[in-house]
Write a protein that holds these residues in place. Structure first.
Motif, PDB file in Angstrom:
ATOM      1  N   MET A   1       0.843  -1.167   0.000  1.00 48.80           N
ATOM      2  CA  MET A   1       0.000   0.000   0.000  1.00 48.80           C
ATOM      3  C   MET A   1       0.894   1.238   0.000  1.00 48.80           C
ATOM      4  O   MET A   1       1.841   1.317   0.774  1.00 48.80           O
ATOM      5  N   PHE A  63     -10.723   3.871   7.876  1.00 47.90           N
ATOM      6  CA  PHE A  63     -10.008   3.419   6.680  1.00 47.90           C
ATOM      7  C   PHE A  63     -10.442   1.989   6.369  1.00 47.90           C
ATOM      8  O   PHE A  63      -9.728   1.034   6.652  1.00 47.90           O
ATOM      9  N   LYS A  65     -10.695   0.209   3.648  1.00 53.29           N
ATOM     10  CA  LYS A  65     -10.039  -0.572   2.597  1.00 53.29           C
ATOM     11  C   LYS A  65      -9.046  -1.574   3.165  1.00 53.29           C
ATOM     12  O   LYS A  65      -8.830  -2.628   2.616  1.00 53.29           O
ATOM     13  N   SER A  66      -8.430  -1.213   4.275  1.00 56.10           N
ATOM     14  CA  SER A  66      -7.387  -2.047   4.845  1.00 56.10           C
ATOM     15  C   SER A  66      -7.936  -3.082   5.818  1.00 56.10           C
ATOM     16  O   SER A  66      -7.427  -4.176   5.925  1.00 56.10           O
TER      17      SER A  66
END
Length: 83
Positions: A1, A63, A65-66
């Motif tokens: 990432m 967050f 997405k993680s």
């Protein structure tokens, strides 16, 4: 990432469900403000992945997405490095 700037992604610690033998009702459980640094931006100088940190109550952005409990914040918003 690939994270730009002095931002970090922190995986929050799990919410405490009991205190000793006392079970805390779900409506009174609060999100933890401690966690482990997962990712760091390219301009972070003081933190490394794996550091345990304490951060402010309103200084983060979810967050998703993680991971489910991950949040993104600026390196300067970390109050204490715990280990």
């Amino acid at each position: 990432m690939n994270i730009r700037g002095a931002r970090i992604v922190v995986e929050r610690d799990p919410v405490q469900e009991n205190y000793g033998s006392i079970i805390i009702p779900e409506q009174y459980r609060s999100e933890t403000l401690t966690g482990t640094v997962k990712y760091i931006g390219d301009k972070c100088t003081e933190l490394q992945p794996g550091d345990r940190v304490l951060f402010g109550m309103r200084n983060y952005t979810p967050f998703p997405k993680s991971g489910k409990r991950d949040v993104m914040l600026w390196e300067r918003d970390v109050l204490v490095v715990l280990s």
